[in-house]
Structures are given as C-alpha cells and as structure tokens.
Design a protein around this motif. Structure first.
Motif, PDB file in Angstrom:
ATOM      1  N   THR A  32       0.849  -1.201   0.000  1.00 50.71           N
ATOM      2  CA  THR A  32       0.000   0.000   0.000  1.00 50.71           C
ATOM      3  C   THR A  32       0.880   1.244   0.000  1.00 50.71           C
ATOM      4  OG1 THR A  32      -1.704  -1.186   1.237  1.00 50.71           O
ATOM      5  CG2 THR A  32      -1.856   1.218   1.194  1.00 50.71           C
ATOM      6  N   ILE A  33       0.506   2.187  -0.835  1.00 44.39           N
ATOM      7  CA  ILE A  33       1.199   3.485  -0.891  1.00 44.39           C
ATOM      8  C   ILE A  33       0.220   4.552  -0.411  1.00 44.39           C
ATOM      9  CG2 ILE A  33       2.294   5.196  -2.367  1.00 44.39           C
ATOM     10  CD1 ILE A  33       3.174   2.942  -4.203  1.00 44.39           C
ATOM     11  N   VAL A  34       0.589   5.248   0.634  1.00 43.76           N
ATOM     12  CA  VAL A  34      -0.255   6.317   1.185  1.00 43.76           C
ATOM     13  C   VAL A  34       0.152   7.641   0.518  1.00 43.76           C
ATOM     14  CG1 VAL A  34      -0.955   7.555   3.263  1.00 43.76           C
ATOM     15  CG2 VAL A  34      -0.427   5.098   3.369  1.00 43.76           C
ATOM     16  N   PRO A  35      -0.765   8.328  -0.162  1.00 41.92           N
ATOM     17  CA  PRO A  35      -0.428   9.587  -0.843  1.00 41.92           C
ATOM     18  C   PRO A  35      -0.224  10.739   0.135  1.00 41.92           C
ATOM     19  CG  PRO A  35      -2.756   9.115  -1.071  1.00 41.92           C
ATOM     20  CD  PRO A  35      -2.155   7.923  -0.385  1.00 41.92           C
ATOM     21  N   GLN A  36       0.243  11.850  -0.418  1.00 43.69           N
ATOM     22  CA  GLN A  36       0.497  13.046   0.383  1.00 43.69           C
ATOM     23  C   GLN A  36      -0.814  13.584   0.961  1.00 43.69           C
ATOM     24  OE1 GLN A  36       3.572  14.355   0.942  1.00 43.69           O
ATOM     25  NE2 GLN A  36       2.687  15.867   2.334  1.00 43.69           N
ATOM     26  N   ALA A  37      -0.737  14.145   2.167  1.00 42.25           N
ATOM     27  CA  ALA A  37      -1.880  14.744   2.867  1.00 42.25           C
ATOM     28  C   ALA A  37      -2.983  13.729   3.107  1.00 42.25           C
ATOM     29  CB  ALA A  37      -2.418  15.953   2.102  1.00 42.25           C
ATOM     30  N   SER A  38      -2.604  12.479   3.367  1.00 43.90           N
ATOM     31  CA  SER A  38      -3.573  11.422   3.671  1.00 43.90           C
ATOM     32  C   SER A  38      -3.033  10.558   4.798  1.00 43.90           C
ATOM     33  CB  SER A  38      -3.856  10.562   2.436  1.00 43.90           C
ATOM     34  OG  SER A  38      -4.448  11.320   1.410  1.00 43.90           O
ATOM     35  N   ALA A  39      -3.942   9.798   5.402  1.00 44.59           N
ATOM     36  CA  ALA A  39      -3.572   8.854   6.458  1.00 44.59           C
ATOM     37  C   ALA A  39      -4.529   7.674   6.387  1.00 44.59           C
ATOM     38  CB  ALA A  39      -3.640   9.518   7.822  1.00 44.59           C
ATOM     39  N   PHE A  40      -3.978   6.450   6.552  1.00 48.35           N
ATOM     40  CA  PHE A  40      -4.779   5.232   6.494  1.00 48.35           C
ATOM     41  C   PHE A  40      -4.867   4.632   7.891  1.00 48.35           C
ATOM     42  CE2 PHE A  40      -3.969   4.029   1.760  1.00 48.35           C
ATOM     43  CZ  PHE A  40      -4.555   5.237   1.375  1.00 48.35           C
ATOM     44  N   THR A  54       2.231   9.090   5.073  1.00 48.49           N
ATOM     45  CA  THR A  54       2.601   9.104   3.659  1.00 48.49           C
ATOM     46  C   THR A  54       3.816   8.198   3.417  1.00 48.49           C
ATOM     47  OG1 THR A  54       1.800  11.378   3.472  1.00 48.49           O
ATOM     48  CG2 THR A  54       3.257  10.594   1.742  1.00 48.49           C
ATOM     49  N   GLY A  55       3.719   7.329   2.372  1.00 48.79           N
ATOM     50  CA  GLY A  55       4.842   6.449   2.027  1.00 48.79           C
ATOM     51  C   GLY A  55       4.381   5.048   1.682  1.00 48.79           C
ATOM     52  N   LEU A  56       5.355   4.104   1.601  1.00 46.38           N
ATOM     53  CA  LEU A  56       5.105   2.714   1.232  1.00 46.38           C
ATOM     54  C   LEU A  56       4.927   1.859   2.492  1.00 46.38           C
ATOM     55  CD1 LEU A  56       5.018   0.543  -1.032  1.00 46.38           C
ATOM     56  CD2 LEU A  56       7.501   0.302  -0.729  1.00 46.38           C
ATOM     57  N   HIS A  57       3.875   1.028   2.487  1.00 50.93           N
ATOM     58  CA  HIS A  57       3.578   0.177   3.641  1.00 50.93           C
ATOM     59  C   HIS A  57       3.182  -1.227   3.140  1.00 50.93           C
ATOM     60  CE1 HIS A  57       3.517   3.619   6.444  1.00 50.93           C
ATOM     61  NE2 HIS A  57       2.967   4.284   5.416  1.00 50.93           N
ATOM     62  N   PHE A  58       3.394  -2.232   4.023  1.00 51.03           N
ATOM     63  CA  PHE A  58       3.050  -3.624   3.688  1.00 51.03           C
ATOM     64  C   PHE A  58       2.066  -4.159   4.722  1.00 51.03           C
ATOM     65  CE2 PHE A  58       3.676  -8.230   3.889  1.00 51.03           C
ATOM     66  CZ  PHE A  58       3.487  -8.570   2.554  1.00 51.03           C
ATOM     67  N   ALA A  67      -8.944   0.114   7.320  1.00 57.22           N
ATOM     68  CA  ALA A  67     -10.323   0.366   7.751  1.00 57.22           C
ATOM     69  C   ALA A  67     -10.856   1.713   7.254  1.00 57.22           C
ATOM     70  CB  ALA A  67     -10.402   0.305   9.271  1.00 57.22           C
ATOM     71  N   ASN A  68      -9.989   2.708   7.090  1.00 62.77           N
ATOM     72  CA  ASN A  68     -10.472   4.036   6.675  1.00 62.77           C
ATOM     73  C   ASN A  68      -9.325   4.805   6.045  1.00 62.77           C
ATOM     74  OD1 ASN A  68     -12.150   6.203   6.287  1.00 62.77           O
ATOM     75  ND2 ASN A  68     -12.042   6.940   8.407  1.00 62.77           N
ATOM     76  N   LYS A  69      -9.652   5.527   4.978  1.00 61.14           N
ATOM     77  CA  LYS A  69      -8.685   6.409   4.325  1.00 61.14           C
ATOM     78  C   LYS A  69      -9.122   7.845   4.588  1.00 61.14           C
ATOM     79  CE  LYS A  69      -7.652   3.070   0.647  1.00 61.14           C
ATOM     80  NZ  LYS A  69      -7.642   2.820  -0.813  1.00 61.14           N
ATOM     81  N   VAL A  70      -8.293   8.567   5.306  1.00 61.85           N
ATOM     82  CA  VAL A  70      -8.647   9.909   5.772  1.00 61.85           C
ATOM     83  C   VAL A  70      -7.767  10.931   5.073  1.00 61.85           C
ATOM     84  CG1 VAL A  70      -8.879  11.417   7.776  1.00 61.85           C
ATOM     85  CG2 VAL A  70      -9.278   8.946   8.011  1.00 61.85           C
ATOM     86  N   THR A  71      -8.410  11.964   4.505  1.00 64.90           N
ATOM     87  CA  THR A  71      -7.651  13.075   3.924  1.00 64.90           C
ATOM     88  C   THR A  71      -7.402  14.130   4.993  1.00 64.90           C
ATOM     89  OG1 THR A  71      -7.640  14.794   2.234  1.00 64.90           O
ATOM     90  CG2 THR A  71      -9.780  14.177   3.118  1.00 64.90           C
ATOM     91  N   LEU A  72      -6.200  14.660   5.012  1.00 63.53           N
ATOM     92  CA  LEU A  72      -5.820  15.664   5.999  1.00 63.53           C
ATOM     93  C   LEU A  72      -5.926  17.084   5.445  1.00 63.53           C
ATOM     94  CD1 LEU A  72      -2.668  13.895   7.480  1.00 63.53           C
ATOM     95  CD2 LEU A  72      -5.047  13.759   8.257  1.00 63.53           C
ATOM     96  N   LYS A  73      -6.442  17.237   4.233  1.00 63.53           N
ATOM     97  CA  LYS A  73      -6.610  18.558   3.643  1.00 63.53           C
ATOM     98  C   LYS A  73      -7.798  19.273   4.296  1.00 63.53           C
ATOM     99  CE  LYS A  73      -4.985  17.010  -0.908  1.00 63.53           C
ATOM    100  NZ  LYS A  73      -5.349  16.846  -2.333  1.00 63.53           N
ATOM    101  N   GLU A  74      -7.796  20.593   4.169  1.00 68.32           N
ATOM    102  CA  GLU A  74      -8.934  21.367   4.677  1.00 68.32           C
ATOM    103  C   GLU A  74     -10.153  21.105   3.794  1.00 68.32           C
ATOM    104  OE1 GLU A  74      -9.746  25.851   6.370  1.00 68.32           O
ATOM    105  OE2 GLU A  74      -8.601  25.647   4.520  1.00 68.32           O
ATOM    106  N   ARG A  75     -11.299  20.905   4.423  1.00 68.20           N
ATOM    107  CA  ARG A  75     -12.528  20.609   3.700  1.00 68.20           C
ATOM    108  C   ARG A  75     -13.516  21.760   3.851  1.00 68.20           C
ATOM    109  NH1 ARG A  75     -13.943  14.293   5.252  1.00 68.20           N
ATOM    110  NH2 ARG A  75     -11.803  13.565   5.577  1.00 68.20           N
ATOM    111  N   VAL A  76     -14.442  21.805   2.899  1.00 65.92           N
ATOM    112  CA  VAL A  76     -15.492  22.826   2.912  1.00 65.92           C
ATOM    113  C   VAL A  76     -16.829  22.121   2.799  1.00 65.92           C
ATOM    114  CG1 VAL A  76     -16.418  24.888   1.819  1.00 65.92           C
ATOM    115  CG2 VAL A  76     -13.951  24.481   1.812  1.00 65.92           C
ATOM    116  N   SER A  77     -17.730  22.427   3.727  1.00 67.70           N
ATOM    117  CA  SER A  77     -19.070  21.847   3.707  1.00 67.70           C
ATOM    118  C   SER A  77     -20.088  22.974   3.704  1.00 67.70           C
ATOM    119  CB  SER A  77     -19.292  20.944   4.924  1.00 67.70           C
ATOM    120  OG  SER A  77     -18.470  19.798   4.836  1.00 67.70           O
TER     121      SER A  77
END
Length: 305
Positions: A32-40, A54-58, A67-77
């Motif tokens: 699994t590769i976690v993209p920038q500004a994200s957390a799994f 962020t980075g390469l994980h096994f 269980a969940n992929k969370v974006t750490l960017k600012e959101r607008v609702s």
C-alpha cells in the motif's frame, strides 16, 4: 528430483504456476502506498493496529486491513438553509459554510459515526442557540460576531472527534417576505433621501459658485476701472509734466538768448493777442503793452506819410 517429477507431469506444473500467480497477486495487494496529505487507519483482526502516514507500507495478508482512508486537507461543507427564530420571534432561513480539517485520523474514524452528519446537526443546533439570543436587526448586522461564536463552540465540540474548525461563515440570511419588502421600502426611502440631500448640496454649491463668480467679476471690473483711472491720471500727469518741461526748456533757451526789452514786449503783445481771442469780457492791459501799442500806432502813421 522434484523438478524432474513436475516436468514429467503437466498438471502439477499448471497448479504450481497458478499458485505462484495467486501468491504474487496477494503480495501485491498487500503493498500500500499512502499519498500526500492522507492517512490510512489499519486494523488487525478487527482491532485498531496503527495509522499509516505518507509512504510505502506492507499489510499482513488476511490479518490486517485498511479500515479508513482519511484526507488531511482542509474541507469545505456547505449546509442547506436552516430555519431559526430570533429573540423577537422572527423566523428566517440561514445557511452556513464550514471550513474544517482532520487533525487526528484515529479519533475521526472511531470518535463518532458519520462525522459529516454530526457536524451538520451540531452546526444547526449551535446556530439556533446563538440566533435565539439576538433580535432581527442584530442578526442582520452581527455576522462577524455570530461567525466567531459558532467557530469557537464548534471547534470545542468537535475536538474529541479529531476535527478542527478553521472558519464558519453565514452564507445567506433570508428573512420573511414581508420583512424583505419592508427593508426594500426602507432602503428605497433612504436612497431617495440621500439623492435629495445630494441634489440640495449640488444646488447650494452651484449657487455659491455663481455668487463667487459674480463677486470676482465685480472685483475685476472695479480693479479694471481703478486701473483705467490710474492710467488716465498718470497720462494726464505725464502730459502736464511734458508741457511744463517744454515750457521750462523754452524759458531756459529764451533766458540763454538774453532777449532785449523790445523782444520781451513783442512777446507780451503776442500773449495779449492770444488772450484777447478768448471769451473774457474784461481785459486789464499792462502799461508796458500800452506803450508798445502807442509805438505801433506811431510807426503806422509814419509809414503812411
């Protein structure tokens, strides 16, 4: 020996190849590769195992899962309009915009079910509580105060969910139709009043400019008349000065010539003749001129004979 047996039987070879491909697919799916500004969020046998940055994980096959992929960017609702009642019992519609950011992926995943729905409901409740303490006029003129209060309350309430509220904005405040009509009439009357004031100020300014123009014109005409009189007086004075200068120079020349009494008497006779040509009704003849006249008469009788 094993390879020789597998080579002699085609079926085991096929099974071995299939098994190898399956193993490779499983291993590849566990990378699994976690993209920038994200957390799994990773769970092992149903329990929280860790948070991948962020980075390469096994991932361990069959034991661990994301269980969940969370974006750490600012959101607008942008939440739909909510009915609220002011302190003076006016019902209006207000819609809000929330700017938030996940600061703790674990709390965001396990802190509350359906975080977005929870934020929307919390926003609506907080908005009703704040607007219920304000009257209509205060609500319409206190957006910044309402935004600040809502941000503070929501940020404190969502902190256990791993959420930070960065900004809250009241997008639209829609009062009832009759109040909108009254506000429009008031705004129209205010615009007409300002136009009347501006028109009156313009007319006043115009009258002031006209008066100032007339004043300046009068001053200019007076200055022109004064300068003309000064110029005329200066011209007369200059002419008189020139006449007096010429007369003085004539007298000087005459004095320098040392005239005899006869010449002086003749000049006096010429002056008397010029005086006699005037409109004077009474002329006083000096004795010297009388003598000259008698001399002229005697000379005339002599020439006659």
């Amino acid at each position: 020996m094993l390879l020789a047996v597998l080579a002699s039987s085609p079926l085991p070879v096929i099974l071995f190849v299939i098994l190898a491909i399956f193993v490779l697919i499983v291993l590849a799916s566990c990378v699994t590769i976690v993209p920038q500004a994200s957390a799994f969020i990773v769970e092992r046998l149903g329990a929280y195992s860790g948070t991948w940055e962020t980075g390469l994980h096994f991932r361990i096959p069959l034991l661990e899962k994301v269980a969940n992929k969370v974006t750490l960017k600012e959101r607008v609702s942008d939440f739909p309009p909510q009915p609220v009642i002011t302190k003076d019992n006016v019902t209006m519609q207000i819609d809000t915009v929330i700017y938030f950011q996940v600061t703790d992926p674990k709390l965001f995943t396990y802190g509350v079910v359906h975080p977005m729905a929870a934020i929307e409901n919390l926003t609506a409740t907080t908005l009703r509580n704040i607007i219920g303490e304000l009257e209509l006029d205060q609500t319409l003129t206190s957006r910044d105060i309402i935004n600040t209060k809502m941000r503070t309350i929501l940020d404190e309430a969502t902190d256990p969910w791993g959420i930070k509220i960065n900004r809250v904005e009241l997008k639209n405040i829609i009062p009832p139709k009759e109040i909108q009509d009254a506000m429009e009439r008031q705004m129209k009357a205010e615009r007409e009043r300002r136009e009347a004031i501006l028109r009156a100020e313009g007319e006043k300014r115009s009258a002031v400019l006209v008066a100032e123009g007339e004043k300046e014109a009068t001053i200019l005409r007076a200055d022109a008349s004064r300068l003309a009189k000064i110029a005329e007086a200066e011209g007369e004075a200059e002419a008189l000065l020139k006449v007096q200068t010429a007369l003085a120079e004539g007298l000087k020349l005459l004095n320098d010539a040392a005239p005899t009494d006869s010449v002086v008497k003749i000049k006096a006779l010429e002056a008397f003749a010029k005086a006699a040509d005037g409109k004077a009704t009474k002329i006083i003849i000096p004795s010297e001129i009388q003598g000259i006249a008698g001399l002229a008469a005697s000379a005339k009788e002599v020439f006659k004979d």
